[in-house]
Design an enzyme around this catalytic site. Structure first.
Site, PDB file in Angstrom:
ATOM      1  N   ARG A  86       0.844  -1.203   0.000  1.00  0.00           N
ATOM      2  CA  ARG A  86       0.000   0.000   0.000  1.00  0.00           C
ATOM      3  C   ARG A  86       0.879   1.254   0.000  1.00  0.00           C
ATOM      4  O   ARG A  86       0.436   2.329  -0.351  1.00  0.00           O
ATOM      5  CB  ARG A  86      -0.962   0.034   1.204  1.00  0.00           C
ATOM      6  CG  ARG A  86      -1.769   1.321   1.289  1.00  0.00           C
ATOM      7  CD  ARG A  86      -3.051   1.190   2.090  1.00  0.00           C
ATOM      8  NE  ARG A  86      -2.853   0.572   3.386  1.00  0.00           N
ATOM      9  CZ  ARG A  86      -2.320   1.186   4.463  1.00  0.00           C
ATOM     10  NH1 ARG A  86      -1.945   2.442   4.381  1.00  0.00           N
ATOM     11  NH2 ARG A  86      -2.179   0.543   5.588  1.00  0.00           N
ATOM     12  N   TYR A  91     -12.300  19.081 -14.427  1.00  0.00           N
ATOM     13  CA  TYR A  91     -12.910  17.749 -14.474  1.00  0.00           C
ATOM     14  C   TYR A  91     -14.053  17.644 -13.457  1.00  0.00           C
ATOM     15  O   TYR A  91     -13.870  17.955 -12.272  1.00  0.00           O
ATOM     16  CB  TYR A  91     -11.813  16.721 -14.184  1.00  0.00           C
ATOM     17  CG  TYR A  91     -12.241  15.282 -14.235  1.00  0.00           C
ATOM     18  CD1 TYR A  91     -12.705  14.715 -15.417  1.00  0.00           C
ATOM     19  CD2 TYR A  91     -12.165  14.479 -13.105  1.00  0.00           C
ATOM     20  CE1 TYR A  91     -13.080  13.382 -15.461  1.00  0.00           C
ATOM     21  CE2 TYR A  91     -12.525  13.151 -13.146  1.00  0.00           C
ATOM     22  CZ  TYR A  91     -12.992  12.602 -14.330  1.00  0.00           C
ATOM     23  OH  TYR A  91     -13.353  11.283 -14.369  1.00  0.00           O
ATOM     24  N   ASP A 105      -3.948  19.827 -13.384  1.00  0.00           N
ATOM     25  CA  ASP A 105      -4.330  18.567 -14.007  1.00  0.00           C
ATOM     26  C   ASP A 105      -3.788  18.622 -15.434  1.00  0.00           C
ATOM     27  O   ASP A 105      -4.242  19.405 -16.258  1.00  0.00           O
ATOM     28  CB  ASP A 105      -5.860  18.426 -13.985  1.00  0.00           C
ATOM     29  CG  ASP A 105      -6.333  17.069 -14.512  1.00  0.00           C
ATOM     30  OD1 ASP A 105      -5.668  16.525 -15.411  1.00  0.00           O
ATOM     31  OD2 ASP A 105      -7.375  16.579 -14.042  1.00  0.00           O
ATOM     32  N   LYS A 151      -5.821   7.571 -19.139  1.00  0.00           N
ATOM     33  CA  LYS A 151      -5.975   8.171 -20.465  1.00  0.00           C
ATOM     34  C   LYS A 151      -4.741   7.841 -21.325  1.00  0.00           C
ATOM     35  O   LYS A 151      -4.430   6.675 -21.471  1.00  0.00           O
ATOM     36  CB  LYS A 151      -6.231   9.668 -20.314  1.00  0.00           C
ATOM     37  CG  LYS A 151      -7.296  10.007 -19.236  1.00  0.00           C
ATOM     38  CD  LYS A 151      -8.684   9.495 -19.589  1.00  0.00           C
ATOM     39  CE  LYS A 151      -9.641   9.425 -18.391  1.00  0.00           C
ATOM     40  NZ  LYS A 151      -9.837  10.650 -17.646  1.00  0.00           N
TER      41      LYS A 151
HETATM   42  C1  LIG Z   1     -10.337  10.936 -16.267  1.00  0.00           C
HETATM   43  C2  LIG Z   1      -9.851  12.207 -15.712  1.00  0.00           C
HETATM   44  C3  LIG Z   1      -9.510  12.334 -14.362  1.00  0.00           C
HETATM   45  C4  LIG Z   1      -9.743  11.230 -13.361  1.00  0.00           C
HETATM   46  O1  LIG Z   1      -8.989  10.114 -13.588  1.00  0.00           O
HETATM   47  P1  LIG Z   1      -9.486   8.632 -13.218  1.00  0.00           P
HETATM   48  O2  LIG Z   1      -8.310   7.793 -13.549  1.00  0.00           O
HETATM   49  O3  LIG Z   1     -10.700   8.362 -14.052  1.00  0.00           O
HETATM   50  O4  LIG Z   1      -9.824   8.638 -11.770  1.00  0.00           O
HETATM   51  C5  LIG Z   1      -8.989  13.539 -13.934  1.00  0.00           C
HETATM   52  N1  LIG Z   1      -8.822  14.568 -14.780  1.00  0.00           N
HETATM   53  C6  LIG Z   1      -9.155  14.487 -16.069  1.00  0.00           C
HETATM   54  C7  LIG Z   1      -8.950  15.670 -16.941  1.00  0.00           C
HETATM   55  C8  LIG Z   1      -9.690  13.316 -16.578  1.00  0.00           C
HETATM   56  O5  LIG Z   1     -10.052  13.249 -17.860  1.00  0.00           O
END
Ligand SMILES: *Cc1c(COP(=O)(O)O)cnc(C)c1O
Length: 390
Positions: A60, A113, A183, A208
């Site tokens: 963890r 997001y 982000d 992504k």
């Molecule tokens: C998908 C996404 C997230 C969150 O990520 P997860 O892996 O789905 O928890 C955060 N920011 C953006 C811009 C995203 O597209």
């Protein structure tokens, strides 16, 4: 972009597992599928447990397969350290809930997001307030408060792809002693390196482009050794959104082809953007490649390349038209997420949600596309066929 940087990034992405614990010469990293690591003496156990952020004691906390991925991602972002999480939201939650306290205020700049803002809403019950600026003003100064502890950016946003002046915002925050987080999922660490602009922490959803094959959910946080360590102890260890070794191995497999995949996503998206911009049933196209005015200069300064996520507005923005368009697609599949090999389409449009869209700063008839790796010709043909049926 400086080609030396590009070469360096490719080396970082493709580095094989090496070191003394690889006598067989395996090029792919071993998957340390173990929950704990036994130590030869109690003294060594005590010493390693006292610094669990850098020693494998319990999975963890630190696991060698995950740590190898963290080292790669820190290098790519030009940060000192990185921590991986079970999801992008795991990383975002660890930063927000792990480092903020009652009485703090957060400023969100750009169309952030959705679940990130839902989490911020949830944190109100713990006394953490926030202001969201979905339509970013030229100067955020008036929205910064004495209790603002964090400025959270997303650039570009992932609905309208609007770009922020990240170096200026980072400098403004730094002057006031406020931590910044960005982000950076859209650009990937290849195409934008926000830490080099003075941002403190970058987060990514590895689900992504970094993973890239739609077979893994993960997240990462990159920054200074000190900041990542703080989030490790207060947000990662305590909330427990740990990435598993198997997931890390999948993300590492994706990372090896990130540079070649991004080049192809960029090529395909460029052609798709051009075709949509010329189409009579399309009212507007949103992608940094077609930014104009002052935004164009920002794009040139901040990005080393583009990704394949874009949006556009249908001339007629009713729910029925959006649904008809989506249902007429065949190569583009309907679904959430993005950044995988496959092309996807989605829309925030729901029956009767005009007020909600306006509050979020989103135009009606907005369709978001993740342009995959199938090639521009079949992608454009699919879009044109669907537009003809709207
Ligand atoms: C998908 C996404 C997230 C969150 O990520 P997860 O892996 O789905 O928890 C955060 N920011 C953006 C811009 C995203 O597209």
């Amino acid at each position: 972009m400086d080609s030396r940087d590009e070469v360096r990034d490719r080396e970082i992405c493709m580095a094989a597992w090496d070191g003394p614990d690889n006598p067989s010469g395996a090029v792919a990293p071993p998957v340390y599928q173990t929950s704990l690591f036994a130590k030869p003496t109690f003294g060594r156990f005590v010493a390693e447990q006292a610094a669990e952020h850098e020693n494998p004691v319990y999975s963890r906390g630190t696991n060698p397969t995950v740590a190898f991925l963290e080292e790669r991602l820190a290098l790519l972002e030009r940060g000192e350290a990185a921590k991986c999480f079970a999801s992008g939201m795991g990383a975002i939650a660890a930063v927000l809930a792990g480092t903020l306290k009652s009485g703090d205020h957060v400023l969100f700049v750009n169309t952030v997001y959705g679940p990130t803002l839902e989490l911020a809403e949830h944190l109100r019950r713990f006394g953490v307030e926030h202001t969201a600026l979905p339509d970013p003003p030229a100067d955020i100064g008036p929205w910064i408060r004495d209790d603002t502890a964090l400025i959270y950016l997303e650039s570009p946003g992932t609905m309208l792809m609007r770009v922020l002046d990240v170096p200026a915002l980072a400098a403004q925050a730094r002057r006031r002693g406020i931590r910044t987080v960005i982000d950076n999922t859209w650009a990937t660490p290849l195409h934008q390196k926000p830490l080099t602009f003075g941002v403190d922490l970058a987060v990514h959803s590895c689900t992504k482009y970094i993973g890239g094959h739609s077979d893994v959910v993960g997240g990462v946080l990159v920054g200074s050794r000190e900041a990542v360590r703080e989030v490790f102890y207060q947000g990662h260890q305590l909330f427990g959104a740990a990435m598993s070794a198997m997931e890390a191995a999948l993300v590492l497999r994706g990372l090896r082809t990130l540079p070649v995949r991004m080049a192809e996503h960029r090529r395909n998206a460029g052609a798709v953007v051009e075709a949509l911009a010329a189409h009579p049933r399309v009212a507007a196209v949103h992608h940094p490649a077609v930014a104009h005015g002052p935004d164009e200069a920002l794009v040139r300064r901040q990005f080393r390349g583009y990704s394949g996520l874009l949006s556009f507005e249908l001339e007629d923005g009713s729910f029925d038209r959006v649904a008809r368009f989506m249902d007429a697609l065949s190569l583009f599949r309907i679904g959430v997420s993005w950044g995988g090999y496959e092309s996807l389409a989605t829309s925030p449009q729901r029956p009767g949600n005009g007020d909600e869209l306006r509050a979020r700063g989103l135009p009606p008839g907005l369709v978001r596309l993740s342009v995959g790796l199938e090639g521009a010709a079949p992608q454009i043909a699919d879009l044109e066929r669907a537009l003809a049926e709207v």
